[in-house]
Write an enzyme that holds these catalytic residues in place. Structure first.
Site, short mmCIF file in Angstrom:
data_model
loop_
_atom_site.label_atom_id
_atom_site.label_comp_id
_atom_site.label_asym_id
_atom_site.label_seq_id
_atom_site.Cartn_x
_atom_site.Cartn_y
_atom_site.Cartn_z
N PRO A 1 57.32 21.27 36.88
CA PRO A 1 56.06 20.56 36.68
C PRO A 1 54.99 21.50 36.14
CG PRO A 1 56.38 21.09 39.00
CD PRO A 1 57.64 21.47 38.30
N LYS B 1 58.69 23.32 46.99
CA LYS B 1 58.65 24.25 45.85
C LYS B 1 57.66 25.37 46.13
CE LYS B 1 57.37 24.31 40.93
NZ LYS B 1 56.07 24.97 40.90
N GLN C 1 56.16 15.80 41.28
CA GLN C 1 55.62 16.93 42.05
C GLN C 1 54.34 16.50 42.76
OE1 GLN C 1 52.63 18.89 40.69
NE2 GLN C 1 52.53 19.77 42.75
N LEU C 2 54.27 16.82 44.04
CA LEU C 2 53.14 16.36 44.86
C LEU C 2 52.27 17.52 45.33
CD1 LEU C 2 51.97 13.80 46.36
CD2 LEU C 2 53.31 14.56 48.33
N ARG D 1 42.78 33.16 38.32
CA ARG D 1 43.21 33.54 36.96
C ARG D 1 41.95 33.89 36.19
NH1 ARG D 1 46.20 27.89 37.67
NH2 ARG D 1 47.33 28.52 39.53
N SER E 1 60.38 29.84 44.00
CA SER E 1 59.44 29.92 42.88
C SER E 1 58.25 30.76 43.26
CB SER E 1 58.96 28.49 42.55
OG SER E 1 57.84 28.53 41.68
N HIS F 1 55.61 30.27 41.23
CA HIS F 1 54.61 29.44 40.53
C HIS F 1 54.19 30.10 39.20
CE1 HIS F 1 51.75 25.99 41.64
NE2 HIS F 1 51.42 26.30 40.40
N TYR G 1 44.58 28.97 29.93
CA TYR G 1 45.05 28.27 31.15
C TYR G 1 46.57 28.30 31.22
CZ TYR G 1 46.47 24.79 34.43
OH TYR G 1 47.12 24.18 35.47
N ARG H 1 51.24 32.59 39.11
CA ARG H 1 49.86 32.11 38.95
C ARG H 1 49.10 32.02 40.26
NH1 ARG H 1 49.27 29.36 34.08
NH2 ARG H 1 48.07 27.57 34.83
N ALA I 1 50.89 21.31 34.66
CA ALA I 1 49.73 20.42 34.62
C ALA I 1 49.18 20.25 33.20
CB ALA I 1 48.64 21.00 35.52
C1 LIG Z 1 50.47 26.04 32.65
C2 LIG Z 1 51.20 25.87 33.95
C3 LIG Z 1 50.88 24.81 34.77
C4 LIG Z 1 51.57 24.62 35.97
N1 LIG Z 1 51.28 23.52 36.73
C5 LIG Z 1 51.97 23.31 37.88
C6 LIG Z 1 51.74 22.14 38.65
O1 LIG Z 1 50.93 21.30 38.31
N2 LIG Z 1 52.44 22.00 39.79
C7 LIG Z 1 53.37 22.93 40.21
O2 LIG Z 1 53.98 22.74 41.25
N3 LIG Z 1 53.63 24.02 39.48
C8 LIG Z 1 52.96 24.24 38.33
N4 LIG Z 1 53.24 25.34 37.56
C9 LIG Z 1 54.33 26.26 37.97
C10 LIG Z 1 55.64 25.83 37.33
O3 LIG Z 1 56.09 24.61 37.87
C11 LIG Z 1 56.75 26.87 37.54
O4 LIG Z 1 56.87 27.15 38.91
C12 LIG Z 1 56.49 28.15 36.78
O5 LIG Z 1 56.05 27.91 35.48
C13 LIG Z 1 57.78 28.96 36.64
O6 LIG Z 1 57.83 29.88 37.63
P1 LIG Z 1 59.00 29.90 38.72
O7 LIG Z 1 60.26 30.20 38.00
O8 LIG Z 1 58.59 30.97 39.64
O9 LIG Z 1 59.02 28.53 39.37
C14 LIG Z 1 52.58 25.55 36.35
C15 LIG Z 1 52.89 26.62 35.52
C16 LIG Z 1 52.22 26.79 34.33
C17 LIG Z 1 52.59 27.95 33.44
#
Ligand SMILES: Cc1cc2nc3c(=O)[nH]c(=O)nc-3n(C[C@H](O)[C@H](O)[C@H](O)COP(=O)(O)O)c2cc1C
Length: 279
Positions: free
Chosen positions: A77, A231, A128-129, A165, A253, A255, A24, A258, A79
């Site tokens: 953030p 975000k 984070q919402l 995923r 971002s 994310h 995960y 993911r 999870a």
């Molecule tokens: C295991 C994991 C859980 C994540 N959970 C959330 C989440 O709950 N909410 C959220 O907005 N982003 C979540 N993200 C995304 C991260 O906040 C973040 O955007 C990402 O790890 C880094 O990528 P970026 O540089 O493109 O932002 C998660 C990422 C990972 C790896």
């Protein structure tokens, strides 16, 4: 344990974490093209150091929304951190406070807004919402963040539907039974059970609002007194719409790659914006 780099932490995580949790944490969407790109894009960046400049008096401090941080770095953030350690989000918030860097708590955390508020008191933390179909539930999260010392709302706009995923699909990802989505009660807290697929995708599909749009941003801005950041922005067009909507900040971002595979690396979008004024 003497771990001094991210890659060492990553290697250790591979040794100690159960497969359900490790997969995960580490997976990207689809074929993981963008996940690989996130790293290779960083490897291509070169720094041009200039010499013979007096650096005896220096600082990496920065200020955001009137708050000083020791560096322009923050913890995004993520999870369900208690799958990795019993203290989960509480330990990470404490670490952010100790280092004086930014911290954002996820909606779908395994520690509650109240717990994390107490773990790092008198420290500027963001919340984070995710927008639930039930707007009462969503508004209550924002109110609790306000009441517990959080100083900004980070609205994630790139996840109305969760990315596929593949490891989670295969593992039938579930939140271990001793843990809950700590910001909720009932099915919203315990509903990540992978029956026939990824439990987190099923949770999101049944509870998050896939109709999420700019009116929801306006709705959020209308009732919270906290600054709102969006975000998950990756294009100039959406950045402009965000400014028009009146948000206080934009977090570029993908994310962690993911959500949608084949999107550009986050850092490439920053570089295009800064140096070429294009996205
Ligand atoms: C295991 C994991 C859980 C994540 N959970 C959330 C989440 O709950 N909410 C959220 O907005 N982003 C979540 N993200 C995304 C991260 O906040 C973040 O955007 C990402 O790890 C880094 O990528 P970026 O540089 O493109 O932002 C998660 C990422 C990972 C790896």
């Amino acid at each position: 344990m003497n771990l001094v780099s991210l890659s060492e932490f990553e290697r250790e995580a591979h040794k100690v974490l159960p497969k359900n949790a490790l997969d995960y944490y580490k997976s990207g969407a689809g074929d993981e093209y963008s996940l690989r790109l996130n790293r290779t894009a960083f490897e291509k960046i070169r720094i041009r150091p200039r010499c013979l400049i007096d650096v005896s008096n220096r600082t990496s401090e920065c200020e955001v929304f009137g708050v000083k941080y020791s560096a322009p770095i923050g913890i995004s953030p993520t999870a369900m951190q208690k799958m990795a350690h019993p203290e989960g989000e509480n330990a990470v918030a404490k670490a952010a406070k100790n280092q004086e860097i930014g911290y954002t708590l996820s909606t779908i955390a395994t520690s509650s807004i109240e717990e994390v508020g107490q773990s790092a008191p008198d420290y500027s933390k963001w919340f984070q919402l995710y927008i639930y179909k039930d707007r009462g539930v969503t508004e209550r999260l924002v109110r609790r963040a306000e009441e517990n010392g959080f100083t900004a709302i980070v609205l994630t706009v790139d996840a109305p539907i969760f990315g596929l995923r593949r490891a989670d699909l295969k593992n039938h990802f579930s939140l271990p039974p001793h843990l809950t989505m700590a910001n909720f009660t009932g099915e919203l807290a315990t509903g990540v059970k992978g029956k026939g697929g990824s439990g987190i995708n099923q949770y999101v599909a049944s509870l998050f609002d896939a109709s999420l749009n700019w009116q929801d941003v306006e709705w959020l801005l209308s009732f919270t007194k906290l600054p709102v950041l969006v975000k998950g922005i990756l294009t100039k067009e959406d950045a402009e719409l965000a400014v028009e909507a009146g948000v206080h900040g934009i977090i570029v971002s993908n994310h962690g790659a993911r959500q949608i595979d084949s999107v550009p690396a986050t850092v490439s979008c920053y570089i295009s914006a800064i140096f070429y004024n294009v996205y």
